[in-house]
Structures are given as structure tokens and as C-alpha cells.
Design an enzyme around this catalytic site. Structure first.
Site, short mmCIF file in Angstrom:
data_model
loop_
_atom_site.label_atom_id
_atom_site.label_comp_id
_atom_site.label_asym_id
_atom_site.label_seq_id
_atom_site.Cartn_x
_atom_site.Cartn_y
_atom_site.Cartn_z
N ARG A 13 -21.49 -30.84 -5.09
CA ARG A 13 -20.93 -30.26 -6.31
C ARG A 13 -19.43 -30.07 -6.20
O ARG A 13 -18.66 -30.45 -7.08
CB ARG A 13 -21.62 -28.92 -6.61
CG ARG A 13 -23.01 -29.09 -7.18
CD ARG A 13 -23.74 -27.79 -7.21
NE ARG A 13 -24.04 -27.34 -5.85
CZ ARG A 13 -25.14 -26.68 -5.49
NH1 ARG A 13 -26.02 -26.36 -6.41
NH2 ARG A 13 -25.35 -26.32 -4.25
N SER A 125 -12.71 -18.25 1.72
CA SER A 125 -14.05 -18.18 1.13
C SER A 125 -13.99 -18.30 -0.39
O SER A 125 -15.01 -18.50 -1.04
CB SER A 125 -14.76 -16.89 1.53
OG SER A 125 -13.96 -15.79 1.19
N ASN A 126 -12.79 -18.17 -0.96
CA ASN A 126 -12.61 -18.39 -2.40
C ASN A 126 -11.23 -19.00 -2.61
O ASN A 126 -10.22 -18.35 -2.37
CB ASN A 126 -12.74 -17.07 -3.16
CG ASN A 126 -12.84 -17.29 -4.65
OD1 ASN A 126 -12.15 -18.16 -5.20
ND2 ASN A 126 -13.68 -16.55 -5.32
N HIS A 157 -22.63 -12.86 -13.42
CA HIS A 157 -22.88 -14.24 -13.02
C HIS A 157 -24.13 -14.78 -13.71
O HIS A 157 -24.93 -14.01 -14.26
CB HIS A 157 -23.06 -14.35 -11.49
CG HIS A 157 -21.76 -14.27 -10.74
ND1 HIS A 157 -21.18 -13.09 -10.38
CD2 HIS A 157 -20.92 -15.26 -10.30
CE1 HIS A 157 -20.04 -13.34 -9.74
NE2 HIS A 157 -19.86 -14.63 -9.69
N LYS A 161 -28.14 -16.70 -9.72
CA LYS A 161 -27.51 -16.09 -8.52
C LYS A 161 -28.48 -15.10 -7.90
O LYS A 161 -29.07 -14.27 -8.60
CB LYS A 161 -26.19 -15.40 -8.90
CG LYS A 161 -25.42 -14.91 -7.69
CD LYS A 161 -23.99 -14.54 -8.04
CE LYS A 161 -23.25 -13.94 -6.86
NZ LYS A 161 -23.14 -14.85 -5.72
P1 NAD Z 1 -23.44 -29.05 -2.07
O1 NAD Z 1 -24.72 -28.88 -1.32
O2 NAD Z 1 -23.47 -29.50 -3.49
O3 NAD Z 1 -22.48 -30.09 -1.27
C1 NAD Z 1 -22.36 -30.17 0.14
C2 NAD Z 1 -22.29 -31.64 0.51
O4 NAD Z 1 -22.01 -31.76 1.90
C3 NAD Z 1 -23.63 -32.37 0.26
O5 NAD Z 1 -23.41 -33.48 -0.59
C4 NAD Z 1 -24.06 -32.79 1.65
O6 NAD Z 1 -24.75 -34.02 1.66
C5 NAD Z 1 -22.71 -32.90 2.34
N1 NAD Z 1 -22.82 -32.94 3.82
C6 NAD Z 1 -23.70 -32.30 4.61
N2 NAD Z 1 -23.50 -32.64 5.90
C7 NAD Z 1 -22.46 -33.52 5.91
C8 NAD Z 1 -21.79 -34.23 6.93
N3 NAD Z 1 -22.16 -34.14 8.23
N4 NAD Z 1 -20.76 -35.04 6.59
C9 NAD Z 1 -20.39 -35.17 5.30
N5 NAD Z 1 -21.01 -34.53 4.26
C10 NAD Z 1 -22.02 -33.71 4.58
O7 NAD Z 1 -22.68 -27.66 -1.93
P2 NAD Z 1 -21.38 -27.16 -2.73
O8 NAD Z 1 -21.80 -26.29 -3.86
O9 NAD Z 1 -20.47 -28.32 -2.99
O10 NAD Z 1 -20.75 -26.18 -1.64
C11 NAD Z 1 -20.36 -26.66 -0.38
C12 NAD Z 1 -19.80 -25.50 0.45
O11 NAD Z 1 -18.62 -24.99 -0.16
C13 NAD Z 1 -20.74 -24.30 0.56
O12 NAD Z 1 -20.62 -23.74 1.86
C14 NAD Z 1 -20.24 -23.34 -0.50
O13 NAD Z 1 -20.55 -22.00 -0.25
C15 NAD Z 1 -18.77 -23.59 -0.36
N6 NAD Z 1 -17.95 -23.20 -1.54
C16 NAD Z 1 -16.77 -22.61 -1.26
C17 NAD Z 1 -15.88 -22.29 -2.28
C18 NAD Z 1 -14.54 -21.71 -1.93
O14 NAD Z 1 -13.73 -21.45 -2.84
N7 NAD Z 1 -14.23 -21.54 -0.65
C19 NAD Z 1 -16.24 -22.56 -3.61
C20 NAD Z 1 -17.47 -23.17 -3.87
C21 NAD Z 1 -18.32 -23.50 -2.81
#
Ligand code: NAD
Length: 284
Positions: A13, A125-126, A157, A161
Site C-alpha cells: 500500500r 513512525s509517522n 479513525h 482500526k
Molecule cells: P503492506 O503489507 O501493504 O506492504 C508491505 C510490502 O512489503 C508488501 O508488499 C510485502 O510483500 C513487502 N515485503 C515484505 N518482505 C519484503 C522483502 N523482503 N523485500 C521487499 N519487499 C518485502 O503494508 P503497508 O501498509 O504498505 O505498510 C508497510 C509498513 O509501513 C508497515 O510497517 C506500516 O506500519 C508502516 N507505515 C508507516 C508509516 C509511517 O509514516 N512511518 C505510514 C504507513 C505505514
């Protein structure tokens, strides 16, 4: 000079939103690599097509090692185990990293900090610029108004959630409590019902709403006698995080090896994350 950007988790995503955000940033940034898990069914797909912006010629591969020499900054929003493996490879090849993955254990966080000594890393984290600005504004508001006002935090939210209050609401509470020398664990009130008695000034109240498709609303209210100040953030799409992460990638290119966060990117703090006093660090 063009900054060559790679994305791990490119079909996720956030990965899809990041592909779009890099394209929108244009100018000095160019997407040169898109990596997915070796098990992904989307290997070989065009990253631009996946993100909905149309073909960009960047093909999703199943190994970072395959494309690491094409990257100056890697943006990683995946899972902790993958991120740690990617940090090791980036450290070995002197590639900077923006890390958005959440959910690291204390041991994994320590491992990440050790690896970050060799390369520039920005982890948050954000990554939303607006949320990070609000955290900064809240620190000031708490110092000016906190002693004479009642502080309440509201968050809303979508209906899917599963935890409450949100991590961002808790971060907001931590910032306000730290600015006032209070311990959030001691002063937080997470719900009210029945004969609650009068409100105690030192408490920080949390209210949670869940419904529909609300991406994320947060309001912190400072209610004093005769006036009220409210600081509100409303997220409407993942692009808020993606644009912040791309901004961090731009900022990070060419920096000294260290562990940074969005406070550094936005100019709120000069000191890298690991050398900052504890009460100043963001909530994970
Ligand atoms: P998601 O599950 O949609 O996407 C994660 C992707 O990583 C998947 O497509 C998965 O196949 C891939 N992946 C897994 N192992 C891998 C590897 N070894 N090599 C390459 N790709 C790999 O999840 P998401 O909603 O996109 O969120 C991802 C992370 O980001 C989560 O930890 C979420 O909490 C975090 N997040 C952080 C923020 C922020 O602002 N810091 C915002 C949103 C989400």
C-alpha cells in the site's frame, strides 16, 4: 545531480503511494529500482503501472542485491525482518535509507541503530509533515497554555482500526506531558462514564471515535477559562506519509552517517535521534 531512489515493498500500500510521490516530486529525484519480497506474485510488473500513474519502465525485482548499485537512497516500508536485512546491505554499499516500517522490537531497534552508524538513515513512525508540525506546535502550546488549561485529545479513525487510542494520539500526549514535566502513564484518562467527579487539572483526557472510512483525525484541545485553543490534523490519504518520506529522501542524500527523524528533516532539531535527550524523542 539526480538522486536515484529505490523502493522496497514496492507493491505494498505504501510502496505504491511512494512510487507516485517520487514521480510527483520530479526534479532531482528519479525512481531507479522497485523491490518486492521474492515470494511476491508481482515480480516483473511495472512499478508505475502498479501505482496507477502509468508505466514508468521500473520493473519490480525480488532481490535488493540485484539493483543496489542503481540506488543512492532506499525508501523502505516493509516488515522489520526485511528492513533489517536491507539495512545491512545498504550499510555494506554506502546507500542511505528512509525507514517507515514500524513494529521493531527493542533488540531490532538496537540492531538498526548499530547499522545506522555507517550510513545516513531517517526513520520515523509517522512521516506526515503535518503530524510532525503539529507535534512541534503542541510542545509550544503546552509550555504556554498547559499550566492553566485542561488538555483533551480526540482522535477518529475508520471502522477497521483495531487499537485505541491511535499511536499518533499517544505521541501527542507524550509530547504535551513531557513539555509539562508530567508522566503520561500517571495522568492519562482513557474513558469517562457515570459519576466521574470534577476534572483534575493535571489529567490529559483521550476520546476515540471509530467509523466509516476516516483516514485519521486528531485534535488536541487546550481549554482555559474564557478561551480555547485547538490544534487539529486531518489525514485524507497515504500520500501524506509518502510525500513526507520522499521529502526525507531528498534531505538525506549526501548527509553524514547517522540516525535522523522527521524533526531533523523539518529543521526542528539539529541533533540526530540517538544523541538527543530521551524526553525529546518521538513516540514509536
Ligand atoms: P503492506 O503489507 O501493504 O506492504 C508491505 C510490502 O512489503 C508488501 O508488499 C510485502 O510483500 C513487502 N515485503 C515484505 N518482505 C519484503 C522483502 N523482503 N523485500 C521487499 N519487499 C518485502 O503494508 P503497508 O501498509 O504498505 O505498510 C508497510 C509498513 O509501513 C508497515 O510497517 C506500516 O506500519 C508502516 N507505515 C508507516 C508509516 C509511517 O509514516 N512511518 C505510514 C504507513 C505505514
Amino acid at each position: 545531480m539526480t538522486i536515484r531512489v529505490g523502493i522496497t515493498g514496492a507493491a505494498g500500500r505504501m510502496g505504491r503511494a511512494l512510487t507516485e510521490a517520487v514521480a510527483l516530486a520530479g526534479g532531482e529525484l528519479a525512481l531507479t529500482a522497485a523491490v518486492e519480497s521474492p515470494q511476491s506474485t508481482l515480480l516483473g510488473a511495472d512499478a508505475g503501472e502498479l501505482s496507477g500513474i502509468g508505466k514508468n519502465g521500473v520493473i519490480v525485482v525480488g532481490s535488493l542485491a540485484e539493483v543496489i548499485d542503481d540506488i543512492d537512497v532506499l525508501i523502505d516500508f516493509t516488515v522489520p525482518a526485511a528492513t533489517l536485512a536491507n539495512v545491512a546491505l545498504c550499510a555494506a554499499r554506502s546507500v542511505a535509507m528512509v525507514i517507515g516500517t514500524t513494529g521493531f522490537s527493542a533488540a531490532q531497534q538496537a540492531q538498526l541503530e548499530r547499522a545506522a552508524r555507517g550510513i545516513p538513515v531517517c526513520k520515523a513512525s509517522n512521516f506526515s509533515t503535518g503530524v510532525n508540525l503539529c507535534l512541534q506546535l503542541l510542545e509550544t502550546a503546552a509550555r504556554v497554555l498547559g499550566g492553566e488549561s485542561d488538555i483533551e485529545i480526540y482522535e477518529a479513525h475508520h471502522r477497521h482500526k483495531i487499537d485505541a487510542p491511535s499511536g499518533t494520539a499517544l505521541s501527542m500526549g507524550e509530547v504535551v506531558a513531557a513539555a509539562l514535566g508530567r508522566d503520561l502513564h500517571q495522568v492519562a484518562v482513557y474513558g469517562r462514564q457515570g459519576q466521574t467527579g470534577a476534572r483534575e487539572r493535571e489529567t490529559i483526557g483521550f476520546a476515540t471515535v471509530r467509523g466509516g472510512d476516516i483516514v485519521g483525525d486528531h485534535t488536541v484541545t487546550f481549554a482555559a477559562e474564557g478561551e480555547r485553543v485547538e490544534i487539529t490534523h486531518r489525514a485524507s490519504s497515504r500520500m501524506a506519509f509518502a510525500r513526507g518520506a520522499v521529502r526525507a529522501a531528498h534531505w538525506l542524500a549526501g548527509r553524514d552517517a547517522d540516525l535522523y527523524d522527521m524533526r531533523n528533516v523539518l529543521g526542528f532539531d539539529e541533533a540526530p535521534q540517538v544523541r538527543r535527550p530521551l524526553e525529546n524523542q518521538s513516540h514509536e
